[in-house]
Design an enzyme around this catalytic site. Structure first.
Site, PDB file in Angstrom:
ATOM      1  NE  ARG A  21       9.206   2.201  -8.225  1.00 22.39           N
ATOM      2  CZ  ARG A  21       8.589   1.705  -9.295  1.00 22.39           C
ATOM      3  NH1 ARG A  21       7.363   2.055  -9.605  1.00 22.39           N
ATOM      4  NH2 ARG A  21       9.205   0.854 -10.084  1.00 22.39           N
ATOM      5  CG  ASN A  36      10.679   4.935  -9.933  1.00 19.23           C
ATOM      6  OD1 ASN A  36      11.049   4.976  -8.767  1.00 19.23           O
ATOM      7  ND2 ASN A  36      10.920   3.888 -10.712  1.00 19.23           N
TER       8      ASN A  36
END
Length: 94
Positions: free
Chosen positions: A23, A41
């Site tokens: 990320r 997520n």
């Protein structure tokens, strides 16, 4: 001459993409491209990437996600395209 309308890329990234800096890496690439959105997520192990901006820059981000130089291991990316639906400021990790 009018500016091109913004698009929204929603990419579902499958593989070993959680707990490996994916990320953060995605956020860095998106900001370099001038995109807004987020990377989140998901409980099933995927990462959802939502990016808004020009079609060209969103396609570049998608190419980077699929390109093999990401943290972890990307097995596949499923992309969905739509018009930019909302105003998003910045690019965040969720």
């Amino acid at each position: 001459m009018s500016a091109e309308p913004e698009v929204r890329l929603t990419a579902w990234v499958h593989g070993r993409v959680q707990g490996v800096g994916f990320r953060w890496w995605t956020r860095s690439r998106a900001l370099e491209l001038g995109l807004t959105g987020f990377a989140a997520n998901k409980p099933d192990g995927r990462v959802q990437v939502v990016a808004q901006g020009s079609r060209e820059e969103c396609e570049r981000l998608l190419g980077l996600l699929e390109g093999g130089d990401t943290p972890g291991r990307v097995d596949k990316v499923i992309a969905d395209w739509s018009d930019a639906r909302e105003q998003i400021t910045g690019f965040h990790e969720r």
